[in-house]
Design an enzyme around this catalytic site. Structure first.
Site, short mmCIF file in Angstrom:
data_model
loop_
_atom_site.label_atom_id
_atom_site.label_comp_id
_atom_site.label_asym_id
_atom_site.label_seq_id
_atom_site.Cartn_x
_atom_site.Cartn_y
_atom_site.Cartn_z
CE LYS A 62 -3.20 -1.20 -0.75
NZ LYS A 62 -3.61 -1.74 -2.00
CB SER A 63 4.26 1.74 0.17
OG SER A 63 3.89 1.45 1.40
CB THR B 92 3.18 -1.84 -5.13
OG1 THR B 92 3.39 -1.59 -3.71
CG2 THR B 92 4.42 -2.96 -5.74
CG HIS C 154 4.81 -6.52 -1.00
ND1 HIS C 154 4.81 -5.14 -1.51
CD2 HIS C 154 3.57 -6.87 -1.33
CE1 HIS C 154 3.74 -4.65 -1.86
NE2 HIS C 154 2.92 -5.68 -1.94
CB SER D 47 -4.05 2.74 1.52
OG SER D 47 -3.90 2.03 0.40
CE1 TYR E 57 0.97 6.72 -3.36
CE2 TYR E 57 0.48 8.81 -1.96
CZ TYR E 57 0.06 7.63 -2.86
OH TYR E 57 -1.30 7.79 -3.32
CG PHE F 117 -5.57 8.27 -8.67
CD1 PHE F 117 -5.09 7.39 -7.80
CD2 PHE F 117 -6.82 8.69 -8.82
CE1 PHE F 117 -5.83 6.66 -7.19
CE2 PHE F 117 -7.55 7.86 -8.11
CZ PHE F 117 -7.50 7.10 -7.25
CG MET G 184 -1.77 4.61 -13.70
SD MET G 184 -0.69 4.55 -12.29
CE MET G 184 -1.03 2.84 -11.56
NE ARG H 182 -8.23 3.91 0.05
CZ ARG H 182 -8.41 5.09 0.70
NH1 ARG H 182 -9.55 5.31 1.19
NH2 ARG H 182 -7.23 5.73 1.13
N GLY I 179 -5.75 7.72 -3.91
CA GLY I 179 -4.40 8.08 -4.25
C GLY I 179 -3.98 9.68 -3.69
P1 A3P Z 1 -4.91 4.58 -1.71
O1 A3P Z 1 -5.65 3.32 -0.93
O2 A3P Z 1 -4.53 5.46 -0.24
O3 A3P Z 1 -5.78 5.37 -2.70
P2 A3P Z 1 0.08 -0.50 -3.65
O4 A3P Z 1 0.05 -0.49 -5.21
O5 A3P Z 1 1.32 -0.51 -3.05
O6 A3P Z 1 -0.89 -1.30 -3.13
O7 A3P Z 1 -0.54 1.03 -2.95
C1 A3P Z 1 -1.78 1.20 -3.48
C2 A3P Z 1 -2.10 2.61 -3.15
O8 A3P Z 1 -1.25 3.46 -4.23
C3 A3P Z 1 -3.42 3.05 -3.07
O9 A3P Z 1 -3.80 4.14 -2.10
C4 A3P Z 1 -3.66 3.68 -4.61
O10 A3P Z 1 -4.88 4.61 -4.95
C5 A3P Z 1 -2.28 4.50 -4.78
N1 A3P Z 1 -1.82 4.74 -6.05
C6 A3P Z 1 -1.80 3.82 -7.16
N2 A3P Z 1 -1.39 4.47 -8.31
C7 A3P Z 1 -1.24 5.79 -7.88
C8 A3P Z 1 -1.05 7.06 -8.79
N3 A3P Z 1 -0.87 6.91 -9.91
N4 A3P Z 1 -1.18 8.23 -7.93
C9 A3P Z 1 -1.61 8.40 -6.61
N5 A3P Z 1 -1.72 7.11 -5.92
C10 A3P Z 1 -1.50 5.93 -6.51
#
Ligand code: A3P
Length: 292
Positions: free
Chosen positions: A45-46, A48, A100, A130, A185, A221, A224, A251, A253
């Site tokens: 959730k950072s 990836t 991870h 997240s 991030y 965001f 994507m 979710r 971002g």
């Molecule tokens: P949130 O749940 O806060 O929205 P991982 O890929 O490590 O599981 O991390 C998921 C988190 O990264 C989610 O956070 C997701 O929305 C965010 N994320 C993915 N792509 C992003 C982007 N292009 N810009 C900002 N946040 C992004």
């Protein structure tokens, strides 16, 4: 069902039981690394999937111009979760991998200081929020009733990825054994173009200005979220399974969503633990969108 239904503890670290192959885990130490292999390493959730998309766009022109149908998940597959059972040895170099893994479970050959590793980290309150939503979404993760319950689980390290503090501390304290670039991030969020350029420079990849613009555009965001190659929607719905119709990987971002979820007491308790655990770690964190 208890946490053991969802977690598989291997050498002190929690893996996602639903996706793990124990034989693969046991052979990780000796995984055959090529010097050109590139690794994205994160605590869950950072950021990836964001970094998977950025690297896929940087390395593959057909990803950039969408002339291929490959998901970023397959461009930069997980090392420890070979989800689509790919024969990694058949992939052409440079191979991208995601992981991870904690530093101490990284394949031995990675400690040669040759392979480029990008470690993405995020302020842990946003990581926790997240993760809370993600746990409600994914059937492969233990469901959760409320933040208080999840916060306890997160701070006890009873989640996939184990304790956030251990993950980041381990990678940071052993950074000299690896060739690692630490990316935040929040910096990616605030200035994606500069972050892409920084990543390109670390990877020694020269892209034209137009190509960089394209990478940035396709890694926002919004873009994507509507891009099936980047948003993991299909993976969540069809391969892992979702508990709800509306949840997704992409979710919100944003920076600072934790403020909408944590009470003052919860936040202060988190701060106390953070200060104690991170005392000797000089990494700086951004907790609020207005912070520099
Ligand atoms: P949130 O749940 O806060 O929205 P991982 O890929 O490590 O599981 O991390 C998921 C988190 O990264 C989610 O956070 C997701 O929305 C965010 N994320 C993915 N792509 C992003 C982007 N292009 N810009 C900002 N946040 C992004």
């Amino acid at each position: 069902m208890d946490e053991d239904t969802y977690l598989l503890n291997f050498k002190g670290y929690n893996f996602l039981r639903a996706l793990i192959d124990i034989d693969q885990l046991e052979s990780l130490d000796d995984f055959e690394i090529r010097d050109e292999d590139i690794f994205i390493i994160t605590y869950p959730k950072s950021g990836t999937i964001w970094t998977q998309q950025i690297l896929s766009l940087i390395y593959y022109e057909d990803h950039r111009n969408r002339t291929s149908q490959m998901d970023s998940l397959d461009r930069a597959p997980f090392l420890e979760y070979n989800i689509r059972k790919v024969d990694f040895s058949k992939r052409p170099s440079p191979r991208l991998f995601s992981s991870h893994l904690p530093y101490y479970l990284a394949p031995n050959a990675l400690k040669n200081n040759k392979n480029k590793i990008i470690y993405v980290y995020r302020n842990p309150k946003d990581v926790m929020i997240s993760y809370f939503h993600f746990s409600k979404l994914l059937v492969a993760l233990e469901d959760v009733d409320n933040i208080e319950q999840f916060m306890k689980r997160f701070l006890d390290g009873k989640v996939v990825g184990s304790l956030w503090f251990d993950h980041i501390r381990g990678w940071y304290e052993h950074r000299h054994s690896f060739n690692v670039l630490f990316m935040r991030y929040e910096d990616m969020k605030k200035d994606l173009r500069s972050s892409v350029l920084k990543i390109c420079s670390f990877l020694e990849k020269e892209l034209s200005d137009e190509a960089v613009d394209d990478v940035v555009r396709k890694a926002t965001f919004r873009n994507m979220k509507s891009d099936p190659q980047a948003n993991y929607d299909k993976f969540v719905r069809e391969e892992v399974g979702a508990r709800t119709e509306d949840g997704c990987f992409l979710r919100k971002g944003t920076i600072g969503d934790w403020k909408r979820h944590l009470t003052v007491e919860q936040s202060e308790m988190f701060d106390r633990i953070f200060q104690r655990k991170m005392k000797e770690i000089p990494l700086k964190f951004i907790w609020d969108v207005n912070e520099e």
